[in-house]
Design a protein around this motif. Structure first.
Motif, PDB file in Angstrom:
ATOM      1  N   ALA A  49      -4.330  15.216 -29.429  1.00 48.44           N
ATOM      2  CA  ALA A  49      -2.933  15.586 -29.974  1.00 48.44           C
ATOM      3  C   ALA A  49      -2.819  17.064 -29.698  1.00 48.44           C
ATOM      4  O   ALA A  49      -3.642  17.709 -29.267  1.00 48.44           O
ATOM      5  N   PRO A  50      -1.590  17.295 -29.681  1.00 44.97           N
ATOM      6  CA  PRO A  50      -1.064  18.784 -29.169  1.00 44.97           C
ATOM      7  C   PRO A  50      -1.816  19.750 -30.221  1.00 44.97           C
ATOM      8  O   PRO A  50      -1.988  19.691 -31.296  1.00 44.97           O
ATOM      9  N   VAL A  51      -2.002  20.801 -29.510  1.00 49.10           N
ATOM     10  CA  VAL A  51      -2.747  22.013 -30.050  1.00 49.10           C
ATOM     11  C   VAL A  51      -1.797  22.464 -31.371  1.00 49.10           C
ATOM     12  O   VAL A  51      -0.547  22.586 -31.225  1.00 49.10           O
ATOM     13  N   GLY A  52      -2.398  22.508 -32.446  1.00 47.00           N
ATOM     14  CA  GLY A  52      -1.647  22.943 -33.642  1.00 47.00           C
ATOM     15  C   GLY A  52      -1.326  21.775 -34.476  1.00 47.00           C
ATOM     16  O   GLY A  52      -1.169  21.837 -36.070  1.00 47.00           O
ATOM     17  N   THR A  53      -1.723  20.499 -34.103  1.00 45.72           N
ATOM     18  CA  THR A  53      -1.634  19.677 -35.012  1.00 45.72           C
ATOM     19  C   THR A  53      -2.765  19.271 -36.141  1.00 45.72           C
ATOM     20  O   THR A  53      -3.851  19.676 -35.746  1.00 45.72           O
ATOM     21  N   VAL A  54      -2.228  19.128 -37.405  1.00 42.67           N
ATOM     22  CA  VAL A  54      -3.253  19.178 -38.484  1.00 42.67           C
ATOM     23  C   VAL A  54      -3.321  17.700 -39.199  1.00 42.67           C
ATOM     24  O   VAL A  54      -2.163  17.044 -39.319  1.00 42.67           O
ATOM     25  N   PHE A  55      -4.654  17.311 -39.173  1.00 44.24           N
ATOM     26  CA  PHE A  55      -4.704  15.865 -39.726  1.00 44.24           C
ATOM     27  C   PHE A  55      -5.326  16.079 -41.085  1.00 44.24           C
ATOM     28  O   PHE A  55      -6.311  17.111 -41.386  1.00 44.24           O
ATOM     29  N   GLY A  72     -11.322  13.092 -55.936  1.00 46.81           N
ATOM     30  CA  GLY A  72     -10.986  13.190 -54.604  1.00 46.81           C
ATOM     31  C   GLY A  72     -10.507  14.732 -54.110  1.00 46.81           C
ATOM     32  O   GLY A  72     -10.168  15.448 -55.051  1.00 46.81           O
ATOM     33  N   THR A  73     -10.772  14.917 -52.860  1.00 43.18           N
ATOM     34  CA  THR A  73     -10.358  16.167 -52.368  1.00 43.18           C
ATOM     35  C   THR A  73      -9.987  15.709 -51.011  1.00 43.18           C
ATOM     36  O   THR A  73     -10.258  14.760 -50.594  1.00 43.18           O
ATOM     37  N   LYS A  74      -9.221  16.825 -50.263  1.00 42.04           N
ATOM     38  CA  LYS A  74      -8.924  16.717 -48.940  1.00 42.04           C
ATOM     39  C   LYS A  74      -9.297  17.895 -48.090  1.00 42.04           C
ATOM     40  O   LYS A  74      -9.432  18.897 -48.457  1.00 42.04           O
ATOM     41  N   ARG A  75      -9.648  17.439 -46.918  1.00 38.98           N
ATOM     42  CA  ARG A  75      -9.879  18.574 -45.845  1.00 38.98           C
ATOM     43  C   ARG A  75      -8.779  18.439 -44.621  1.00 38.98           C
ATOM     44  O   ARG A  75      -8.474  17.217 -44.460  1.00 38.98           O
ATOM     45  N   TYR A  76      -8.666  19.700 -44.125  1.00 39.82           N
ATOM     46  CA  TYR A  76      -7.569  19.493 -43.092  1.00 39.82           C
ATOM     47  C   TYR A  76      -8.204  20.136 -41.834  1.00 39.82           C
ATOM     48  O   TYR A  76      -8.785  20.897 -41.861  1.00 39.82           O
ATOM     49  N   ILE A  77      -7.888  19.119 -40.784  1.00 35.47           N
ATOM     50  CA  ILE A  77      -8.441  19.383 -39.370  1.00 35.47           C
ATOM     51  C   ILE A  77      -7.480  19.874 -38.482  1.00 35.47           C
ATOM     52  O   ILE A  77      -6.443  19.087 -38.396  1.00 35.47           O
ATOM     53  N   THR A  78      -7.601  20.863 -37.955  1.00 32.48           N
ATOM     54  CA  THR A  78      -6.488  21.504 -36.842  1.00 32.48           C
ATOM     55  C   THR A  78      -7.189  21.379 -35.443  1.00 32.48           C
ATOM     56  O   THR A  78      -8.190  21.757 -35.346  1.00 32.48           O
ATOM     57  N   ILE A  79      -6.212  20.920 -34.664  1.00 29.51           N
ATOM     58  CA  ILE A  79      -6.515  20.820 -33.263  1.00 29.51           C
ATOM     59  C   ILE A  79      -6.136  22.169 -32.693  1.00 29.51           C
ATOM     60  O   ILE A  79      -5.092  22.979 -32.923  1.00 29.51           O
ATOM     61  N   VAL A  80      -7.403  22.788 -31.897  1.00 27.17           N
ATOM     62  CA  VAL A  80      -7.251  23.944 -31.576  1.00 27.17           C
ATOM     63  C   VAL A  80      -7.397  24.180 -30.001  1.00 27.17           C
ATOM     64  O   VAL A  80      -7.609  23.069 -29.374  1.00 27.17           O
ATOM     65  N   ASP A  81      -6.928  25.066 -29.331  1.00 28.79           N
ATOM     66  CA  ASP A  81      -6.939  25.053 -28.042  1.00 28.79           C
ATOM     67  C   ASP A  81      -8.396  25.302 -27.370  1.00 28.79           C
ATOM     68  O   ASP A  81      -9.036  26.110 -27.942  1.00 28.79           O
ATOM     69  N   PRO A  82      -8.916  24.250 -26.553  1.00 30.24           N
ATOM     70  CA  PRO A  82     -10.269  24.541 -26.169  1.00 30.24           C
ATOM     71  C   PRO A  82     -10.675  25.557 -25.080  1.00 30.24           C
ATOM     72  O   PRO A  82     -11.655  25.717 -24.775  1.00 30.24           O
ATOM     73  N   CYS A  83      -9.661  26.138 -24.616  1.00 26.68           N
ATOM     74  CA  CYS A  83      -9.685  27.178 -23.403  1.00 26.68           C
ATOM     75  C   CYS A  83      -9.425  28.675 -23.843  1.00 26.68           C
ATOM     76  O   CYS A  83      -8.670  28.993 -25.143  1.00 26.68           O
ATOM     77  N   PRO A  84     -10.483  29.595 -23.282  1.00 23.92           N
ATOM     78  CA  PRO A  84     -10.025  30.879 -23.591  1.00 23.92           C
ATOM     79  C   PRO A  84      -8.822  31.422 -23.047  1.00 23.92           C
ATOM     80  O   PRO A  84      -7.991  30.591 -22.457  1.00 23.92           O
ATOM     81  N   THR A  85      -8.363  32.457 -23.508  1.00 20.77           N
ATOM     82  CA  THR A  85      -6.921  33.033 -23.222  1.00 20.77           C
ATOM     83  C   THR A  85      -6.914  33.114 -21.775  1.00 20.77           C
ATOM     84  O   THR A  85      -7.894  33.610 -21.263  1.00 20.77           O
ATOM     85  N   GLY A  86      -5.862  32.828 -21.023  1.00 22.53           N
ATOM     86  CA  GLY A  86      -5.774  33.122 -19.672  1.00 22.53           C
ATOM     87  C   GLY A  86      -5.999  31.752 -18.802  1.00 22.53           C
ATOM     88  O   GLY A  86      -6.043  31.433 -17.840  1.00 22.53           O
ATOM     89  N   GLU A  87      -6.455  30.712 -19.485  1.00 23.06           N
ATOM     90  CA  GLU A  87      -6.894  29.500 -18.888  1.00 23.06           C
ATOM     91  C   GLU A  87      -6.162  28.218 -19.556  1.00 23.06           C
ATOM     92  O   GLU A  87      -5.535  28.348 -20.805  1.00 23.06           O
ATOM     93  N   VAL A  88      -6.008  27.187 -18.906  1.00 24.24           N
ATOM     94  CA  VAL A  88      -5.321  26.150 -19.248  1.00 24.24           C
ATOM     95  C   VAL A  88      -6.377  24.899 -19.259  1.00 24.24           C
ATOM     96  O   VAL A  88      -7.104  24.960 -18.250  1.00 24.24           O
ATOM     97  N   TYR A  89      -6.164  23.852 -19.911  1.00 28.59           N
ATOM     98  CA  TYR A  89      -6.746  22.607 -20.067  1.00 28.59           C
ATOM     99  C   TYR A  89      -6.248  21.717 -19.070  1.00 28.59           C
ATOM    100  O   TYR A  89      -5.103  21.233 -19.174  1.00 28.59           O
ATOM    101  N   CYS A  90      -7.027  21.415 -18.015  1.00 27.49           N
ATOM    102  CA  CYS A  90      -6.510  20.132 -16.943  1.00 27.49           C
ATOM    103  C   CYS A  90      -7.290  18.901 -17.310  1.00 27.49           C
ATOM    104  O   CYS A  90      -8.744  18.765 -17.344  1.00 27.49           O
TER     105      CYS A  90
END
Length: 142
Positions: A49-55, A72-90
């Motif tokens: 999912a796009p970076v920043g998406t929260v599940f 019950g309780t809930k946990r929130y999982i956020t998709i983060v950018d896998p790359c360091p600054t200056g790099e892009v995921y290909c």
């Protein structure tokens, strides 16, 4: 990312915690959705999912009362950018790169699709009567 559940009367209920329960079973206990066997891999999480998406991941536990009480309780999982600054995921290399993906794609060898195998006449099932000559050749040439 584990989870514990304690009940003043029933003690440790951690093994009974369910995760991502289906709405149809919430009132009855959701057997088969126990965290210790299903974990969050059985939840609708999309790691692409796009970076920043929260599940939202929901956890429930039921005590042994009749009818059972639940917490019950809930946990929130956020998709983060896998790359360091200056790099892009290909996607092409499933990795981070300092080079733009479009440029990288031009430098990589072409992707050649794998071979395809199929049955003649889409006949994947063949029935042969035990002890009788079938006339069916099971070799690769028909």
């Amino acid at each position: 990312l584990g989870v514990d559940a304690l009940d003043p009367e029933d003690g440790d209920l951690s093994a009974a915690v369910v995760v991502c329960p289906e709405a149809s079973c919430i009132e009855t206990g959701c057997r088969g959705h126990e965290y210790n066997t299903k974990t969050v891999t059985g939840c609708p999480l999309n790691t692409r999912a796009p970076v920043g998406t929260v599940f939202e991941v929901e956890y429930l536990v039921y005590d042994n009362a009749f009818p059972p009480e639940r917490a019950g309780t809930k946990r929130y999982i956020t998709i983060v950018d896998p790359c360091p600054t200056g790099e892009v995921y290909c996607e092409q290399i499933e990795s981070c790169s300092e080079v733009a993906c479009e440029v990288l794609a031009e430098l990589l060898p072409p992707i050649i699709p794998p071979p395809v195998i199929s049955f003649f006449n889409n006949q994947s099932d063949v029935v042969i009567v035990y002890g009788e000559e079938s006339g069916v050749k099971l070799g690769p040439c028909g």
